[in-house]
Design an enzyme around this catalytic site. Structure first.
Site, mmCIF file in Angstrom:
data_model
loop_
_atom_site.group_PDB
_atom_site.id
_atom_site.type_symbol
_atom_site.label_atom_id
_atom_site.label_comp_id
_atom_site.label_asym_id
_atom_site.label_seq_id
_atom_site.Cartn_x
_atom_site.Cartn_y
_atom_site.Cartn_z
ATOM 1 N N PRO A 9 8.274 40.619 55.882
ATOM 2 C CA PRO A 9 8.522 42.027 55.444
ATOM 3 C C PRO A 9 8.376 43.019 56.697
ATOM 4 O O PRO A 9 7.556 42.618 57.668
ATOM 5 C CB PRO A 9 7.369 42.083 54.550
ATOM 6 C CG PRO A 9 6.488 41.031 54.516
ATOM 7 C CD PRO A 9 7.331 39.989 55.105
ATOM 8 N N ASN A 10 9.306 43.888 56.949
ATOM 9 C CA ASN A 10 9.062 44.821 57.861
ATOM 10 C C ASN A 10 9.655 44.536 59.317
ATOM 11 O O ASN A 10 9.727 45.262 60.531
ATOM 12 C CB ASN A 10 7.605 45.534 58.144
ATOM 13 C CG ASN A 10 7.334 46.508 56.790
ATOM 14 O OD1 ASN A 10 8.132 47.065 56.219
ATOM 15 N ND2 ASN A 10 6.206 45.929 56.148
ATOM 16 N N ARG A 17 9.185 50.391 64.355
ATOM 17 C CA ARG A 17 8.036 50.435 64.033
ATOM 18 C C ARG A 17 7.031 50.122 65.245
ATOM 19 O O ARG A 17 7.203 49.354 66.054
ATOM 20 C CB ARG A 17 7.595 49.467 62.843
ATOM 21 C CG ARG A 17 7.709 47.993 63.370
ATOM 22 C CD ARG A 17 7.719 46.887 62.195
ATOM 23 N NE ARG A 17 6.184 46.516 61.588
ATOM 24 C CZ ARG A 17 5.634 45.644 61.127
ATOM 25 N NH1 ARG A 17 6.399 44.545 61.227
ATOM 26 N NH2 ARG A 17 4.588 45.719 60.583
ATOM 27 N N TYR A 22 4.771 46.386 68.666
ATOM 28 C CA TYR A 22 5.740 45.309 68.567
ATOM 29 C C TYR A 22 7.044 45.410 69.395
ATOM 30 O O TYR A 22 7.909 44.703 69.485
ATOM 31 C CB TYR A 22 6.508 45.495 67.022
ATOM 32 C CG TYR A 22 5.501 45.282 66.043
ATOM 33 C CD1 TYR A 22 4.735 44.048 66.026
ATOM 34 C CD2 TYR A 22 5.152 46.314 65.191
ATOM 35 C CE1 TYR A 22 3.864 43.736 64.880
ATOM 36 C CE2 TYR A 22 4.051 46.124 64.182
ATOM 37 C CZ TYR A 22 3.496 45.022 64.071
ATOM 38 O OH TYR A 22 2.321 44.677 63.091
ATOM 39 N N ASN A 74 7.795 33.978 61.046
ATOM 40 C CA ASN A 74 6.740 35.055 61.186
ATOM 41 C C ASN A 74 6.739 35.829 59.757
ATOM 42 O O ASN A 74 7.481 36.495 59.669
ATOM 43 C CB ASN A 74 7.411 36.282 62.403
ATOM 44 C CG ASN A 74 6.325 37.337 62.651
ATOM 45 O OD1 ASN A 74 5.451 37.614 61.710
ATOM 46 N ND2 ASN A 74 6.611 38.247 63.403
ATOM 47 N N ALA A 77 3.173 40.612 57.172
ATOM 48 C CA ALA A 77 1.800 40.807 56.543
ATOM 49 C C ALA A 77 1.479 39.739 55.541
ATOM 50 O O ALA A 77 0.467 39.527 55.105
ATOM 51 C CB ALA A 77 1.895 42.296 55.726
ATOM 52 N N HIS A 80 -1.199 37.029 55.918
ATOM 53 C CA HIS A 80 -2.618 37.517 55.467
ATOM 54 C C HIS A 80 -2.936 37.309 53.954
ATOM 55 O O HIS A 80 -4.014 37.418 53.783
ATOM 56 C CB HIS A 80 -3.001 38.878 56.151
ATOM 57 C CG HIS A 80 -2.409 38.766 57.539
ATOM 58 N ND1 HIS A 80 -2.907 38.146 58.615
ATOM 59 C CD2 HIS A 80 -1.679 39.888 58.062
ATOM 60 C CE1 HIS A 80 -2.093 38.572 59.680
ATOM 61 N NE2 HIS A 80 -1.709 39.542 59.439
ATOM 62 N N ASP A 87 1.908 27.226 50.452
ATOM 63 C CA ASP A 87 2.073 26.214 49.702
ATOM 64 C C ASP A 87 3.589 25.568 49.833
ATOM 65 O O ASP A 87 3.790 24.417 49.724
ATOM 66 C CB ASP A 87 1.924 26.573 47.956
ATOM 67 C CG ASP A 87 0.330 26.478 47.757
ATOM 68 O OD1 ASP A 87 -0.362 26.075 48.329
ATOM 69 O OD2 ASP A 87 0.036 26.938 46.641
ATOM 70 N N GLU A 98 4.332 29.012 63.734
ATOM 71 C CA GLU A 98 3.824 30.493 63.446
ATOM 72 C C GLU A 98 4.092 31.305 64.481
ATOM 73 O O GLU A 98 3.439 30.921 65.562
ATOM 74 C CB GLU A 98 2.482 30.505 62.607
ATOM 75 C CG GLU A 98 1.840 31.877 62.221
ATOM 76 C CD GLU A 98 0.637 31.964 61.759
ATOM 77 O OE1 GLU A 98 -0.223 30.668 62.153
ATOM 78 O OE2 GLU A 98 0.206 32.704 61.284
ATOM 79 N N HIS A 100 3.801 35.291 65.869
ATOM 80 C CA HIS A 100 3.461 36.732 65.566
ATOM 81 C C HIS A 100 3.577 37.509 67.059
ATOM 82 O O HIS A 100 3.255 37.061 68.204
ATOM 83 C CB HIS A 100 1.988 37.130 65.224
ATOM 84 C CG HIS A 100 1.623 36.414 63.950
ATOM 85 N ND1 HIS A 100 2.117 36.846 62.837
ATOM 86 C CD2 HIS A 100 0.983 35.255 63.856
ATOM 87 C CE1 HIS A 100 1.453 36.026 62.096
ATOM 88 N NE2 HIS A 100 0.987 34.906 62.479
ATOM 89 N N SER A 102 2.763 40.492 67.861
ATOM 90 C CA SER A 102 1.287 41.131 68.485
ATOM 91 C C SER A 102 0.378 40.204 68.443
ATOM 92 O O SER A 102 0.509 38.786 67.889
ATOM 93 C CB SER A 102 1.029 42.417 67.362
ATOM 94 O OG SER A 102 0.678 41.718 66.242
ATOM 95 N N ARG A 107 -6.648 42.650 66.756
ATOM 96 C CA ARG A 107 -6.364 43.662 65.960
ATOM 97 C C ARG A 107 -7.261 43.842 64.790
ATOM 98 O O ARG A 107 -8.514 43.475 64.822
ATOM 99 C CB ARG A 107 -4.873 43.671 65.539
ATOM 100 C CG ARG A 107 -3.777 43.912 66.559
ATOM 101 C CD ARG A 107 -2.490 43.672 66.137
ATOM 102 N NE ARG A 107 -2.361 45.180 65.266
ATOM 103 C CZ ARG A 107 -1.074 44.923 64.672
ATOM 104 N NH1 ARG A 107 0.084 44.109 64.547
ATOM 105 N NH2 ARG A 107 -0.783 46.256 64.053
ATOM 106 N N ARG A 111 -6.290 40.911 60.002
ATOM 107 C CA ARG A 111 -5.308 40.234 60.450
ATOM 108 C C ARG A 111 -5.570 38.740 61.317
ATOM 109 O O ARG A 111 -4.823 37.973 61.464
ATOM 110 C CB ARG A 111 -4.460 41.022 61.621
ATOM 111 C CG ARG A 111 -3.592 42.113 61.062
ATOM 112 C CD ARG A 111 -2.854 42.781 62.067
ATOM 113 N NE ARG A 111 -2.507 44.494 61.802
ATOM 114 C CZ ARG A 111 -1.877 44.781 60.833
ATOM 115 N NH1 ARG A 111 -1.200 43.807 60.249
ATOM 116 N NH2 ARG A 111 -1.670 45.994 60.463
#
Ligand code: DQA
Length: 144
Positions: A9-10, A17, A22, A74, A77, A80, A87, A98, A100, A102, A107, A111
């Site tokens: 998301p986002n 954003r 970012y 990635n 959110a 977290h 799963d 994985e 990220h 940022s 942070r 996070r």
């Protein structure tokens, strides 16, 4: 090699954003650079973005049935919060990195928790969009 890049998301809002976290590169530009990298390196790199948790789970399951050999994720959110994504990744057992953009560890405290970290072979955090390419290289290296 057949790889799948998954953005949660986002992440489609990159370039709009919070540029201080970012950066200013747009999502479209990042996707285009990844597609170019696939051509350059002679690999098949599929890309998927969704703002919906279940759709991300479906995509991870589908990766298993379509011969995907490595995943870069990635989860945004959902990193977290999502036991469902964790799963899904541990069900398919496809080597996953994985990413990220940022540095999540510097942070907010919430996070610092990642539900997917320990089902991934590596976490790359805080390297900006370069992190996606590091993750791809890692998966390609592992396949040599
Ligand atoms: C992010 C970090 C997450 O905490 C956040 O919710 C995101 C993006 C990153 O790329 O730095 O959406 O995954």
């Amino acid at each position: 090699m057949k790889l799948l890049i998954i953005n949660g998301p986002n992440l489609n809002m990159l370039g709009i954003r919070e540029p201080s976290h970012y950066g200013t590169e747009t999502f479209e530009s990042l996707c285009n650079r990844i597609s170019d990298y696939a051509v350059q390196t002679g690999n098949e790199i599929l890309q998927y973005q969704s703002n919906h948790e279940g759709d991300l789970v479906d995509k991870i399951q589908q990766a298993y049935f379509t011969g995907v050999e490595g995943i870069v994720i990635n989860p945004g959110a959902y990193t977290h919060t999502s036991i469902a994504l964790r799963d899904a990744l541990s069900s398919v057992k496809i080597p996953t990195v994985e990413v990220h953009i940022s540095d999540v560890n510097s942070r907010e405290d919430f996070r610092k928790i990642s539900y997917v970290r320990d089902v991934c072979i590596k976490t790359i955090s805080g390297h900006g969009t370069a992190g996606y390419f590091e993750a791809i290289d890692l998966l390609l290296e592992g396949n040599k």
